[in-house]
Design a protein around this motif. Structure first.
Motif, PDB file in Angstrom:
ATOM      1  N   PRO A 162     -16.485  47.535  21.780  1.00  0.00           N
ATOM      2  CA  PRO A 162     -16.505  46.075  21.573  1.00  0.00           C
ATOM      3  C   PRO A 162     -17.878  45.449  21.768  1.00  0.00           C
ATOM      4  N   ASP A 163     -18.701  46.025  22.647  1.00  0.00           N
ATOM      5  CA  ASP A 163     -20.019  45.443  22.921  1.00  0.00           C
ATOM      6  C   ASP A 163     -21.145  46.207  22.230  1.00  0.00           C
ATOM      7  N   ALA A 164     -20.831  46.937  21.175  1.00  0.00           N
ATOM      8  CA  ALA A 164     -21.853  47.728  20.487  1.00  0.00           C
ATOM      9  C   ALA A 164     -22.954  46.827  19.934  1.00  0.00           C
ATOM     10  N   GLU A 165     -24.177  47.346  19.962  1.00  0.00           N
ATOM     11  CA  GLU A 165     -25.302  46.677  19.309  1.00  0.00           C
ATOM     12  C   GLU A 165     -25.370  47.186  17.876  1.00  0.00           C
ATOM     13  N   ILE A 166     -25.261  46.285  16.902  1.00  0.00           N
ATOM     14  CA  ILE A 166     -25.297  46.657  15.483  1.00  0.00           C
ATOM     15  C   ILE A 166     -26.437  45.895  14.825  1.00  0.00           C
ATOM     16  N   THR A 167     -27.461  46.642  14.411  1.00  0.00           N
ATOM     17  CA  THR A 167     -28.693  46.054  13.886  1.00  0.00           C
ATOM     18  C   THR A 167     -28.822  46.330  12.396  1.00  0.00           C
ATOM     19  N   VAL A 168     -29.312  45.341  11.652  1.00  0.00           N
ATOM     20  CA  VAL A 168     -29.676  45.530  10.252  1.00  0.00           C
ATOM     21  C   VAL A 168     -31.108  45.051  10.056  1.00  0.00           C
ATOM     22  N   GLU A 169     -31.935  45.912   9.446  1.00  0.00           N
ATOM     23  CA  GLU A 169     -33.288  45.504   9.082  1.00  0.00           C
ATOM     24  C   GLU A 169     -33.237  44.628   7.835  1.00  0.00           C
ATOM     25  N   CYS A 170     -34.003  43.547   7.850  1.00  0.00           N
ATOM     26  CA  CYS A 170     -34.018  42.604   6.731  1.00  0.00           C
ATOM     27  C   CYS A 170     -35.456  42.287   6.345  1.00  0.00           C
ATOM     28  N   ASN A 171     -35.694  42.190   5.060  1.00  0.00           N
ATOM     29  CA  ASN A 171     -36.972  41.694   4.584  1.00  0.00           C
ATOM     30  C   ASN A 171     -36.817  40.237   4.185  1.00  0.00           C
ATOM     31  N   ALA A 176     -47.356  39.549   9.221  1.00  0.00           N
ATOM     32  CA  ALA A 176     -48.473  38.607   9.412  1.00  0.00           C
ATOM     33  C   ALA A 176     -48.033  37.219   8.989  1.00  0.00           C
ATOM     34  N   MET A 177     -48.749  36.203   9.482  1.00  0.00           N
ATOM     35  CA  MET A 177     -48.408  34.811   9.179  1.00  0.00           C
ATOM     36  C   MET A 177     -49.422  34.160   8.242  1.00  0.00           C
ATOM     37  N   GLN A 178     -50.074  34.973   7.413  1.00  0.00           N
ATOM     38  CA  GLN A 178     -50.995  34.452   6.413  1.00  0.00           C
ATOM     39  C   GLN A 178     -50.597  35.025   5.051  1.00  0.00           C
ATOM     40  N   ASP A 179     -50.380  34.163   4.072  1.00  0.00           N
ATOM     41  CA  ASP A 179     -49.963  34.626   2.749  1.00  0.00           C
ATOM     42  C   ASP A 179     -50.981  35.583   2.142  1.00  0.00           C
ATOM     43  N   GLU A 180     -52.260  35.312   2.336  1.00  0.00           N
ATOM     44  CA  GLU A 180     -53.289  36.187   1.774  1.00  0.00           C
ATOM     45  C   GLU A 180     -53.189  37.589   2.352  1.00  0.00           C
ATOM     46  N   THR A 181     -52.943  37.676   3.654  1.00  0.00           N
ATOM     47  CA  THR A 181     -52.795  38.990   4.299  1.00  0.00           C
ATOM     48  C   THR A 181     -51.556  39.704   3.788  1.00  0.00           C
ATOM     49  N   LEU A 182     -50.462  38.982   3.629  1.00  0.00           N
ATOM     50  CA  LEU A 182     -49.232  39.597   3.126  1.00  0.00           C
ATOM     51  C   LEU A 182     -49.447  40.190   1.738  1.00  0.00           C
ATOM     52  N   LYS A 183     -50.176  39.496   0.898  1.00  0.00           N
ATOM     53  CA  LYS A 183     -50.465  40.022  -0.437  1.00  0.00           C
ATOM     54  C   LYS A 183     -51.292  41.300  -0.353  1.00  0.00           C
ATOM     55  N   ARG A 184     -52.267  41.326   0.557  1.00  0.00           N
ATOM     56  CA  ARG A 184     -53.109  42.527   0.707  1.00  0.00           C
ATOM     57  C   ARG A 184     -52.299  43.711   1.211  1.00  0.00           C
ATOM     58  N   LEU A 185     -51.215  43.437   1.920  1.00  0.00           N
ATOM     59  CA  LEU A 185     -50.357  44.507   2.429  1.00  0.00           C
ATOM     60  C   LEU A 185     -49.364  45.002   1.375  1.00  0.00           C
ATOM     61  N   GLY A 186     -49.236  44.277   0.279  1.00  0.00           N
ATOM     62  CA  GLY A 186     -48.234  44.623  -0.727  1.00  0.00           C
ATOM     63  C   GLY A 186     -46.864  44.068  -0.419  1.00  0.00           C
ATOM     64  N   ARG A 187     -46.787  43.094   0.501  1.00  0.00           N
ATOM     65  CA  ARG A 187     -45.505  42.480   0.816  1.00  0.00           C
ATOM     66  C   ARG A 187     -45.078  41.573  -0.330  1.00  0.00           C
ATOM     67  N   ILE A 188     -43.763  41.428  -0.535  1.00  0.00           N
ATOM     68  CA  ILE A 188     -43.268  40.631  -1.654  1.00  0.00           C
ATOM     69  C   ILE A 188     -42.954  39.197  -1.243  1.00  0.00           C
ATOM     70  N   HIS A 189     -43.009  38.890   0.043  1.00  0.00           N
ATOM     71  CA  HIS A 189     -42.576  37.575   0.515  1.00  0.00           C
ATOM     72  C   HIS A 189     -43.768  36.744   0.977  1.00  0.00           C
ATOM     73  N   SER A 190     -43.547  35.451   1.065  1.00  0.00           N
ATOM     74  CA  SER A 190     -44.526  34.529   1.611  1.00  0.00           C
ATOM     75  C   SER A 190     -44.119  34.147   3.029  1.00  0.00           C
ATOM     76  N   VAL A 191     -45.022  33.468   3.731  1.00  0.00           N
ATOM     77  CA  VAL A 191     -44.686  32.960   5.062  1.00  0.00           C
ATOM     78  C   VAL A 191     -43.526  31.982   4.963  1.00  0.00           C
ATOM     79  N   ALA A 192     -43.539  31.136   3.948  1.00  0.00           N
ATOM     80  CA  ALA A 192     -42.459  30.155   3.774  1.00  0.00           C
ATOM     81  C   ALA A 192     -41.113  30.841   3.581  1.00  0.00           C
ATOM     82  N   GLU A 193     -41.096  31.935   2.825  1.00  0.00           N
ATOM     83  CA  GLU A 193     -39.842  32.666   2.613  1.00  0.00           C
ATOM     84  C   GLU A 193     -39.357  33.311   3.900  1.00  0.00           C
TER      85      GLU A 193
END
Length: 380
Positions: A91-100, A126-143
């Motif tokens: 009943p008290d299991a920890e159930i985690t899902v990774e989310c992008n 990271a909390m900078q859109d420019e850095t996220l783009k350099r990492l190949g991330r698909i999301h923005s800080v706002a998203e």
């Protein structure tokens, strides 16, 4: 020897699909295609059934990737149906899902809540859109902010945020901004990792070609020190080298790994540890599916952990925790004091100021945290 929890009470499930692969990522991931994902989940259902009788009631479940949240709400619902059908869950299991960020919506979050998911882990980095783009991330800080606040609206009260420091061209000021913006959101858990150059990634190729400019080792150390000081000052417990949590919000599933306890790994490329045997599944999607079509476990490699190897691995994993390794727990598990196997090397580390002994534990010193990888390499 006394091996605690011989039967697994934890499972890891790997969902290897992403919208695109980030430039630094070396995990077993593939670009998402709907039909391939459908076939993969059908094979995963078979693998789940094959392990149905090999666990005690589950205390932790971790669904990672890849990007599990890239699956549709219906696919997530079917996956949870398979899990609940074949495993007992406490009943008290920890159930985690990774989310992008950008891949969750209200329908998916409702499915997760309705199926007992009580912990989410968002990959922000990271909390900078420019850095996220350099990492190949698909999301923005706002998203990210939209996804995070939506999860809070759906009453998820245990949320982790993943961050990376020592990124290409990252300044101390940029890291300060990222960390403090995340703290202002009041997450329950923060994982802060230094960038590691993995040979199979575009980042590694660009770095070798002189096209990536990384912070100096001194700057990286300063970033780590700032992380520790800032998060602990804001009430987070530094309980593992890279992990910080509000009291009572430690990642219970990760503690299974750091305590070297059994865990079943399901999915392509997943790793597990059962009855003293560490195993790795087939990595490729097609051969993974083919193997399960024969109703055979898709195991590619196994290694029986015995003797010195098991002792060294247990010590190394436990030293990742800030409390270190319990001397009594080690003796209960192996039937001897820790000095019997590691007396000489432990004395060396203590003389160098990298390790200290308390009344009950051996642990890394603050200086040892910065040199932990060197300690672990020598140990193994």
């Amino acid at each position: 020897m006394n091996h605690p929890h011989k039967t697994a009470t934890s499972i890891y499930i790997h969902i290897p699909f992403c919208a695109t692969k980030c430039y630094y990522c070396a995990f077993n991931t593939y670009t998402f295609h709907k039909e391939q994902a459908k076939a993969y989940l059908a094979a995963l259902r078979t693998e789940i059934a094959l392990y149905a009788l090999e666990t005690d009631p589950l205390q932790t479940i971790f669904i990672g990737g890849g990007t599990p949240s890239i699956l549709s709400a219906n696919a997530l619902s079917n996956l949870f149906t398979d899990i609940h059908q074949h495993f007992q869950i406490t009943p008290d299991a920890e159930i985690t899902v990774e989310c992008n960020p950008g891949t969750v919506d209200s329908e998916k979050l409702r499915v997760m809540r309705d199926n007992g998911v009580n912990r989410l882990s968002f990959g922000l980095q990271a909390m900078q859109d420019e850095t996220l783009k350099r990492l190949g991330r698909i999301h923005s800080v706002a998203e990210f902010l939209e996804s995070y606040h939506l999860a809070r609206e759906h009453r998820f009260d245990n949320i982790n945020i993943d961050l990376i420091f020592a990124l290409p061209d990252q300044t101390m000021e940029a890291w300060h901004h990222t960390l403090n913006e995340v703290i202002s959101l009041d997450p329950d858990h923060i994982s802060a990792y230094n960038l590691v150059m993995e040979e199979t990634t575009p980042f590694y190729e660009w770095w070798q070609a002189g096209e990536l400019h990384l912070p100096s080792e001194d700057t990286e150390a300063d970033m780590f020190q700032y992380t520790i000081e800032t998060l602990t000052a804001h009430g987070y417990v530094h309980y593992e080298i890279c992990n910080f949590a509000r009291p009572n919000y430690y990642a219970r599933h990760n503690l299974v790994y750091w305590n070297n306890q059994p865990c079943i790994g399901l999915g392509a490329g997943a790793c597990g540890y059962i009855n003293g045997v560490r195993y790795t599944n087939i990595r490729g999607i097609a051969p993974y599916i083919d193997k399960l079509a024969e109703r055979n476990k898709p195991i590619a490699d196994t290694e029986r952990m015995t003797g010195h190897a098991e002792k060294a691995e247990t010590l190394m994993l436990a030293l990742r925790k800030r409390e270190g390794i319990s001397l009594d727990a080690y003796q209960d598990r192996f039937g001897e004091k820790i000095e019997a196997a590691f007396g000489t090397i432990l004395k060396k580390w203590m003389d160098l100021g990298l390790l200290e002994r308390t009344a009950t534990h051996l642990r890394l010193t603050p200086r040892g945290l910065f040199l932990a990888n060197e300690v672990f390499i020598e140990l193994m």
